[in-house]
Design a protein around this motif. Sequence first.
Motif, mmCIF file in Angstrom:
data_model
loop_
_atom_site.group_PDB
_atom_site.id
_atom_site.type_symbol
_atom_site.label_atom_id
_atom_site.label_comp_id
_atom_site.label_asym_id
_atom_site.label_seq_id
_atom_site.Cartn_x
_atom_site.Cartn_y
_atom_site.Cartn_z
ATOM 1 N N THR A 149 2.710 11.690 21.118
ATOM 2 C CA THR A 149 2.892 12.806 20.199
ATOM 3 C C THR A 149 1.554 13.310 19.679
ATOM 4 O O THR A 149 0.534 12.617 19.732
ATOM 5 C CB THR A 149 3.759 12.397 18.995
ATOM 6 N N GLY A 150 1.599 14.534 19.148
ATOM 7 C CA GLY A 150 0.432 15.128 18.529
ATOM 8 C C GLY A 150 0.750 16.558 18.138
ATOM 9 O O GLY A 150 1.780 17.111 18.548
ATOM 10 N N PRO A 151 -0.098 17.193 17.357
ATOM 11 C CA PRO A 151 0.129 18.600 17.030
ATOM 12 C C PRO A 151 0.070 19.432 18.301
ATOM 13 O O PRO A 151 -0.643 19.079 19.247
ATOM 14 C CB PRO A 151 -1.023 18.932 16.072
ATOM 15 N N PRO A 152 0.838 20.531 18.388
ATOM 16 C CA PRO A 152 0.755 21.374 19.579
ATOM 17 C C PRO A 152 -0.696 21.673 19.937
ATOM 18 O O PRO A 152 -1.497 22.027 19.069
ATOM 19 C CB PRO A 152 1.524 22.634 19.163
ATOM 20 N N GLY A 153 -1.016 21.489 21.203
ATOM 21 C CA GLY A 153 -2.392 21.587 21.665
ATOM 22 C C GLY A 153 -3.006 20.238 21.951
ATOM 23 O O GLY A 153 -4.121 20.168 22.488
ATOM 24 N N PHE A 154 -2.289 19.126 21.590
ATOM 25 C CA PHE A 154 -2.863 17.813 21.881
ATOM 26 C C PHE A 154 -2.919 17.550 23.383
ATOM 27 O O PHE A 154 -3.671 16.686 23.845
ATOM 28 C CB PHE A 154 -2.105 16.704 21.144
ATOM 29 N N VAL A 155 -2.145 18.311 24.160
ATOM 30 C CA VAL A 155 -2.246 18.313 25.618
ATOM 31 C C VAL A 155 -2.794 19.671 26.031
ATOM 32 O O VAL A 155 -2.279 20.708 25.607
ATOM 33 C CB VAL A 155 -0.882 18.084 26.286
ATOM 34 N N GLY A 156 -3.832 19.643 26.830
ATOM 35 C CA GLY A 156 -4.425 20.879 27.315
ATOM 36 C C GLY A 156 -4.725 20.795 28.788
ATOM 37 O O GLY A 156 -4.747 19.709 29.378
ATOM 38 N N SER A 157 -4.951 21.939 29.402
ATOM 39 C CA SER A 157 -5.233 21.992 30.831
ATOM 40 C C SER A 157 -6.522 22.764 31.058
ATOM 41 O O SER A 157 -6.530 24.001 31.041
ATOM 42 C CB SER A 157 -4.073 22.665 31.569
ATOM 43 N N PRO A 158 -7.638 22.055 31.277
ATOM 44 C CA PRO A 158 -8.910 22.748 31.500
ATOM 45 C C PRO A 158 -8.934 23.544 32.797
ATOM 46 O O PRO A 158 -9.668 24.515 32.916
ATOM 47 C CB PRO A 158 -9.938 21.612 31.513
ATOM 48 N N ASP A 159 -8.126 23.123 33.773
ATOM 49 C CA ASP A 159 -7.964 23.859 35.017
ATOM 50 C C ASP A 159 -6.634 23.456 35.626
ATOM 51 O O ASP A 159 -5.945 22.567 35.115
ATOM 52 C CB ASP A 159 -9.132 23.602 35.988
ATOM 53 N N ALA A 160 -6.253 24.105 36.712
ATOM 54 C CA ALA A 160 -4.917 23.922 37.277
ATOM 55 C C ALA A 160 -4.689 22.538 37.867
ATOM 56 O O ALA A 160 -3.543 22.172 38.137
ATOM 57 C CB ALA A 160 -4.659 24.985 38.347
ATOM 58 N N GLU A 161 -5.741 21.750 38.021
ATOM 59 C CA GLU A 161 -5.614 20.432 38.629
ATOM 60 C C GLU A 161 -5.746 19.291 37.631
ATOM 61 O O GLU A 161 -5.737 18.126 38.027
ATOM 62 C CB GLU A 161 -6.656 20.263 39.746
ATOM 63 N N HIS A 162 -5.847 19.611 36.339
ATOM 64 C CA HIS A 162 -6.053 18.559 35.345
ATOM 65 C C HIS A 162 -5.256 18.832 34.064
ATOM 66 O O HIS A 162 -5.054 19.982 33.685
ATOM 67 C CB HIS A 162 -7.538 18.437 34.965
ATOM 68 N N LEU A 163 -4.837 17.743 33.432
ATOM 69 C CA LEU A 163 -4.338 17.769 32.066
ATOM 70 C C LEU A 163 -5.200 16.837 31.234
ATOM 71 O O LEU A 163 -5.528 15.727 31.670
ATOM 72 C CB LEU A 163 -2.885 17.297 31.981
ATOM 73 N N ARG A 164 -5.540 17.280 30.029
ATOM 74 C CA ARG A 164 -6.309 16.466 29.099
ATOM 75 C C ARG A 164 -5.408 16.135 27.911
ATOM 76 O O ARG A 164 -4.812 17.030 27.297
ATOM 77 C CB ARG A 164 -7.549 17.227 28.621
ATOM 78 N N VAL A 165 -5.284 14.854 27.605
ATOM 79 C CA VAL A 165 -4.414 14.382 26.530
ATOM 80 C C VAL A 165 -5.280 13.838 25.399
ATOM 81 O O VAL A 165 -5.994 12.842 25.581
ATOM 82 C CB VAL A 165 -3.454 13.285 27.035
ATOM 83 N N HIS A 166 -5.209 14.467 24.232
ATOM 84 C CA HIS A 166 -5.965 14.027 23.063
ATOM 85 C C HIS A 166 -5.026 13.220 22.165
ATOM 86 O O HIS A 166 -4.592 13.676 21.093
ATOM 87 C CB HIS A 166 -6.542 15.224 22.309
ATOM 88 N N ALA A 167 -4.691 12.025 22.591
ATOM 89 C CA ALA A 167 -3.784 11.164 21.827
ATOM 90 C C ALA A 167 -3.856 9.756 22.400
ATOM 91 O O ALA A 167 -4.359 9.532 23.504
ATOM 92 C CB ALA A 167 -2.351 11.688 21.892
ATOM 93 N N HIS A 168 -3.324 8.815 21.627
ATOM 94 C CA HIS A 168 -3.270 7.417 22.042
ATOM 95 C C HIS A 168 -1.834 6.922 21.957
ATOM 96 O O HIS A 168 -0.997 7.495 21.253
ATOM 97 C CB HIS A 168 -4.187 6.564 21.168
#
Length: 330
Positions: free
Chosen positions: A75-94
């Motif tokens: 979980t996280g505030p909306p935006g805690f998951v982002g996609s820097p490009d079409a081949e990656h997801l970045r997750v800012h959470a633990h």
Amino acid sequence: MNHPETASAGAGKSAFHRGERAVQQRAGVLEKMAARSQVIRTAMPDQHREFFSQLPFMIVGSVDRQQQPWASIMTGPPGFVGSPDAEHLRVHAHALAADPLQQNLAANAAIGLLGIEPHTRRRNRMNGRVEQLDADGWTLKVEQSFGNCPKYIQARRPSTVDNASVAAPQVHRADALDGAMQQLIGSADTFFIATAFLQEQSADGEAGEGGYGADVSHRGGKPGFVRIDDAKTLTVPDFVGNFFFNTIGNLVVHPRAGLLFIDFASGDLIYLAVTTELIWDGPEVASFAGAQRLLRFHVEQAIRVEASLPLRWGAAEFSPALEPMGAWPA
């Protein structure tokens, strides 16, 4: 679909591994599904990238060192998951307290993701591998990206609560379902299931059929659709879906799964490690209206974490797809 070769990778390569194809053949849809391989992509379309970025939670499937899949929630505030490009997801959470994902996140770990927005009944799947892991979170390299239909999703909207004061939530571990676990599971209308396709080795040590991956999926039904047979056994109907047979196909090859049950009112979570028995037909299947087959789960490990989730949901609007479905007892 935990096979890295998709139709877009070249002619003659299947998006489905042998377990999925075996179930498709059994269901009489093998040829039909071979023609639908183009829906499975090796990169995320823009609408999937945007969808993940607006979510306050996502479901994660992972595999531990004993090859046991586990289903988790982040979980996280909306935006805690982002996609820097079409081949990656970045997750800012633990991972949450006592979640097996804490131990399973590692470099190159196979991960399955389910982005789901219950109140709109939208969901998208993504399977890949951990490419980077650091103090701020982790980055996943996409191997497969595909959408799912809205069937069987109960419409409920989440809200965030402040549970920061719960520094050390109560954790209950067992090898069977205690009373509190049975109460939550017995009234559930939703759960999540993680499975895996594990790479095989040939006799000479070379890799067999390519692919190693984790997958996680949603299951919904009328409250009580998960039948508690005893403290170690659950039985669940499997309804008609998109005929990909990602979950069932994985279980044919590797009959272990991880289940996640959520108490939407209290934030309690139950993580189960199970072995699975597939019941393809017979009077027990026929006794549950709408069931194509049954899944029987044998509990090996159970973890209940009280008030773990910093989200709460209101009353659900049940999926209209459930109206013709049966209930226990028949």
